[in-house]
Design a protein around this motif. Structure first.
Motif, mmCIF file in Angstrom:
data_model
loop_
_atom_site.group_PDB
_atom_site.id
_atom_site.type_symbol
_atom_site.label_atom_id
_atom_site.label_comp_id
_atom_site.label_asym_id
_atom_site.label_seq_id
_atom_site.Cartn_x
_atom_site.Cartn_y
_atom_site.Cartn_z
ATOM 1 N N ALA A 1 0.790 -1.225 0.071
ATOM 2 C CA ALA A 1 -0.072 0.070 0.074
ATOM 3 C C ALA A 1 0.961 1.148 -0.049
ATOM 4 C CB ALA A 1 -0.903 0.102 1.472
ATOM 5 N N CYS A 2 1.911 1.349 0.807
ATOM 6 C CA CYS A 2 2.751 2.433 0.877
ATOM 7 C C CYS A 2 3.530 2.737 -0.404
ATOM 8 C CB CYS A 2 3.882 2.255 2.173
ATOM 9 S SG CYS A 2 3.142 2.633 3.888
ATOM 10 N N LEU A 3 4.109 1.456 -1.077
ATOM 11 C CA LEU A 3 4.575 1.520 -2.251
ATOM 12 C C LEU A 3 3.756 2.131 -3.384
ATOM 13 C CD1 LEU A 3 7.246 0.912 -4.011
ATOM 14 C CD2 LEU A 3 6.626 -1.259 -4.256
ATOM 15 N N ASP A 4 2.475 1.424 -3.406
ATOM 16 C CA ASP A 4 1.795 2.196 -4.632
ATOM 17 C C ASP A 4 1.287 3.634 -4.116
ATOM 18 O OD1 ASP A 4 -0.711 0.975 -6.551
ATOM 19 O OD2 ASP A 4 -1.375 2.576 -5.271
ATOM 20 N N THR B 1 -19.243 0.191 -2.282
ATOM 21 C CA THR B 1 -17.985 0.093 -2.722
ATOM 22 C C THR B 1 -17.133 -1.344 -2.350
ATOM 23 O OG1 THR B 1 -16.726 1.450 -1.089
ATOM 24 C CG2 THR B 1 -17.735 2.506 -2.784
ATOM 25 N N ARG B 2 -16.069 -1.631 -2.913
ATOM 26 C CA ARG B 2 -15.138 -2.442 -2.654
ATOM 27 C C ARG B 2 -14.010 -2.483 -2.009
ATOM 28 N NH1 ARG B 2 -12.809 -6.351 -7.185
ATOM 29 N NH2 ARG B 2 -11.616 -4.127 -7.633
ATOM 30 N N VAL C 1 -8.875 1.281 -1.865
ATOM 31 C CA VAL C 1 -8.294 1.871 -3.177
ATOM 32 C C VAL C 1 -8.871 3.265 -3.569
ATOM 33 C CG1 VAL C 1 -7.053 1.616 -5.270
ATOM 34 C CG2 VAL C 1 -7.448 -0.138 -3.642
ATOM 35 N N ALA C 2 -8.342 4.314 -3.499
ATOM 36 C CA ALA C 2 -8.868 5.504 -3.833
ATOM 37 C C ALA C 2 -8.039 5.991 -5.054
ATOM 38 C CB ALA C 2 -8.870 6.781 -2.634
ATOM 39 N N ASP D 1 -5.699 8.323 -5.151
ATOM 40 C CA ASP D 1 -4.114 8.549 -4.954
ATOM 41 C C ASP D 1 -3.687 7.385 -4.177
ATOM 42 O OD1 ASP D 1 -5.875 8.404 -2.600
ATOM 43 O OD2 ASP D 1 -4.743 10.152 -1.694
ATOM 44 N N GLY D 2 -4.217 6.083 -4.412
ATOM 45 C CA GLY D 2 -3.721 4.918 -3.869
ATOM 46 C C GLY D 2 -4.256 4.340 -2.635
ATOM 47 N N PRO D 3 -3.901 3.063 -2.637
ATOM 48 C CA PRO D 3 -4.509 2.433 -1.377
ATOM 49 C C PRO D 3 -4.216 2.885 -0.156
ATOM 50 C CG PRO D 3 -2.812 1.108 -2.072
ATOM 51 C CD PRO D 3 -2.955 2.108 -3.143
ATOM 52 N N ALA D 4 -5.162 2.718 1.175
ATOM 53 C CA ALA D 4 -4.994 3.322 2.242
ATOM 54 C C ALA D 4 -5.683 2.385 3.192
ATOM 55 C CB ALA D 4 -5.471 4.677 2.369
ATOM 56 N N GLU D 5 -5.184 2.316 4.483
ATOM 57 C CA GLU D 5 -6.120 1.630 5.677
ATOM 58 C C GLU D 5 -7.076 2.850 5.856
ATOM 59 O OE1 GLU D 5 -5.300 0.618 10.058
ATOM 60 O OE2 GLU D 5 -3.649 0.220 8.607
ATOM 61 N N VAL D 6 -8.220 1.901 6.119
ATOM 62 C CA VAL D 6 -9.325 2.715 6.268
ATOM 63 C C VAL D 6 -10.054 2.232 7.780
ATOM 64 C CG1 VAL D 6 -10.023 3.300 3.960
ATOM 65 C CG2 VAL D 6 -10.888 1.121 4.903
ATOM 66 N N ALA D 7 -9.734 1.005 8.131
ATOM 67 C CA ALA D 7 -10.460 0.719 9.534
ATOM 68 C C ALA D 7 -9.565 -0.382 9.943
ATOM 69 C CB ALA D 7 -11.892 0.157 9.246
ATOM 70 N N ARG D 8 -9.459 -0.407 11.313
ATOM 71 C CA ARG D 8 -8.905 -1.451 12.133
ATOM 72 C C ARG D 8 -9.383 -1.721 13.245
ATOM 73 N NH1 ARG D 8 -3.035 -2.790 12.427
ATOM 74 N NH2 ARG D 8 -2.617 -1.499 10.613
ATOM 75 N N HIS D 9 -10.080 -3.092 13.342
ATOM 76 C CA HIS D 9 -10.700 -3.662 14.473
ATOM 77 C C HIS D 9 -10.025 -4.918 15.337
ATOM 78 C CE1 HIS D 9 -14.286 -1.485 13.348
ATOM 79 N NE2 HIS D 9 -13.952 -1.591 12.109
ATOM 80 N N ASP D 10 -10.344 -4.960 16.495
ATOM 81 C CA ASP D 10 -9.852 -6.266 17.111
ATOM 82 C C ASP D 10 -10.872 -7.504 16.631
ATOM 83 O OD1 ASP D 10 -8.260 -4.878 18.747
ATOM 84 O OD2 ASP D 10 -9.637 -4.400 20.304
ATOM 85 N N ARG D 11 -10.137 -8.335 16.480
ATOM 86 C CA ARG D 11 -10.814 -9.697 16.045
ATOM 87 C C ARG D 11 -11.843 -10.069 17.099
ATOM 88 N NH1 ARG D 11 -7.636 -14.527 13.119
ATOM 89 N NH2 ARG D 11 -9.464 -15.670 12.167
#
Length: 501
Positions: free
Chosen positions: A169-172, A335-336, A351-352, A354-364
């Motif tokens: 994601a960072c490289l893209d 959206t996907r 993926v927007a 300007d490239g992919p980005a993390e949008v959410a993070r949850h505990d399992r």
């Protein structure tokens, strides 16, 4: 040891007098010193070169050199002193330290690496490295620091982890900010890039090779324990950490959220890419515009396989992974996105442009226990506003114009299921023509509080409140009591006595 000016004064004094003692008196030194400098000049030697005097440690010099060479200059002077003391050396440790320092300096001078300047070519090299970022809520972050070698264009992206999907994601994102793909990408030998070394040959991670093939570039890694091969990216890391990580020196405040850190990184990149670089004497953003002509075109779609499995965002801004609902920002509805597990966390990537980005993070989580975050949804509407009366006719407007007491009466009467509400509202408007609107509104408020919505309740309350006179409260004396008296018991039993008589 005399300095150059003092030596010249001694030699001039000798040339003037022709006597060692007379020159010594003029120069303020010993006549043996004058003789030594005059003799060195006559022999063509440098006056500043000191003559070696025999020392007791000289017979152990060969052993000291052996120890220093065998340890590649890493042995400590105290260890050397113990070794030669056991061999019979009786001198002090200070002497040993001085000799060891001289031997190490000679070793470095004989094995010093000589570097040839790296003349970069536009469109060839991109470098990236990692830096330790600030803590957000007690959680560690990392700074992706990318650097385009020729134009000196920098990209800094904050992340929570350094897994392969995050690297992709960072490289893209970096390539899309640059606007093209260079021929090579140089980085360190982490497990996400290099799995092992065999006979000093780096064995690439096959997944990163697939990523490089997708973008049309070649991944190169620096030599182990040789940071000079990627000094440009390390300088980017050092500068980024100095400007972004709060320390006692820069007096930066802690970042309350991850979004504040992202904004600070964008501001940092905007600042360093639009100011004149010290080496190139031009702005990196302007040099990048020229270098883009030598870059390869970007693929339209990012390498999304490493982001996880695809999920469609439902109308309620949630995705389902292993039977558990996880929320995502509401802007992503229909959206996907990509979801993957990293340890005990679920990471959602979108993926927007300007490239992919993390949008959410949850505990399992487990089925039946959805993970919903309030920040993923817009602010809730004020549901209490639905209980605020709004007039839809002239009669309703006239009644509500009486004041807040009228609105309270209507709300409570509706909740209590009162009968003939509209006729009672018209009655209140008619009473406001006979009495003041304030008095009628106060009576309506009292009726709402007491829950009195029957016929003629309003006019009774209004009549009472209008005729009520306000008097000062009185306090009864000690002689007054609410306890009933016992006078009624005085005639108890008298009637029965009369009947007996």
């Amino acid at each position: 040891m005399k300095n150059s000016r003092e030596i010249m004064e001694i030699l001039e004094a000798y040339d003037l007098t022709g006597s060692y003692r007379a020159a010594a008196e003029l120069a303020g030194c010993d006549h043996h010193t004058v003789a030594r400098y005059v003799q060195a000049r006559a022999e063509g030697k440098s006056p500043t070169e000191r003559q070696h005097r025999a020392r007791p440690i000289d017979e152990y010099l060969a052993k000291i050199e052996e120890l220093v060479v065998n340890s590649h200059g890493r042995i400590r002077a105290d260890v050397v002193h113990r070794r030669i003391t056991a061999m019979g050396f009786t001198g002090g440790e200070r002497t040993t330290r001085r000799v060891v320092a001289e031997v190490k300096a000679s070793l470095r001078a004989g094995s010093r690496r000589v570097y040839r300047p790296w003349i970069t070519e536009p469109g060839l090299w991109l470098q990236w490295d990692w830096g330790e970022g600030p803590r957000i809520g007690g959680r560690r972050t990392s700074l992706w620091c990318g650097w385009l070698a020729w134009s000196r264009f920098r990209v800094v992206i904050p992340v929570f982890d350094k897994t392969l999907p995050t690297i992709v994601a960072c490289l893209d994102t970096t390539l899309r900010r640059i606007g093209g793909v260079p021929a090579y990408a140089l980085t360190d030998n982490e497990k996400t890039v290099t799995t092992m070394h065999v006979a000093n040959i780096a064995v690439r991670n096959p997944e990163i090779v697939e990523v490089a093939r997708h973008y049309g570039l070649t991944i190169r890694t620096c030599l182990p324990a040789d940071p000079e091969t990627k000094g440009g990216s390390e300088a980017t890391v050092r500068i980024a950490k100095a400007d972004l990580v709060p320390t006692d020196a820069n007096l930066l405040e802690q970042y309350p959220t991850f979004g504040h850190l992202e904004a600070a990184c964008r501001d940092f990149c905007e600042e360093v890419n639009t100011r004149v670089h010290r080496a190139t004497r031009r702005k990196p953003a302007e040099a990048l515009a020229e270098e883009r002509g030598r870059l390869h075109p970007l693929p339209k779609e990012p390498f999304a396989v490493a982001f996880g499995t695809t999920r469609r965002v439902n109308w309620d801004a949630t995705i389902s992974v292993e039977g558990v609902r996880y929320s995502v920002p509401h802007q992503l509805v229909d959206t996907r996105v990509w979801a993957r597990f990293n340890g005990d966390e679920l990471i959602v990537t979108a993926v927007a442009e300007d490239g992919p980005a993390e949008v959410a993070r949850h505990d399992r989580s487990t089925p039946g226990s959805p993970q919903i975050k309030d920040e993923h949804y817009p602010p809730r509407e004020d549901k209490e506003g639905d209980r605020t009366p709004r007039a839809n006719s002239a009669e309703e407007a006239a009644f509500l114009a009486l004041g807040p007491g009228a609105a309270s009466w209507l709300i409570e009467a509706g909740a209590a299921g009162a009968r003939r509400v509209k006729s009672k509202m018209a009655e209140a408007v008619a009473l406001a023509k006979l009495h003041s609107a304030a008095d009628v509104d106060r009576a309506l408020g009292s009726a709402a509080i007491a829950g009195r919505f029957a016929e003629n309740d309003l006019i009774r309350i209004l009549t009472y409140q209008v005729g009520l006179e306000t008097v000062e409260p009185t306090r009864p004396s000690e002689d007054h009591s609410l306890q009933p008296g016992t006078s009624a018991w005085s005639n108890f039993g008298i009637a029965d006595e009369k009947e007996e008589l």
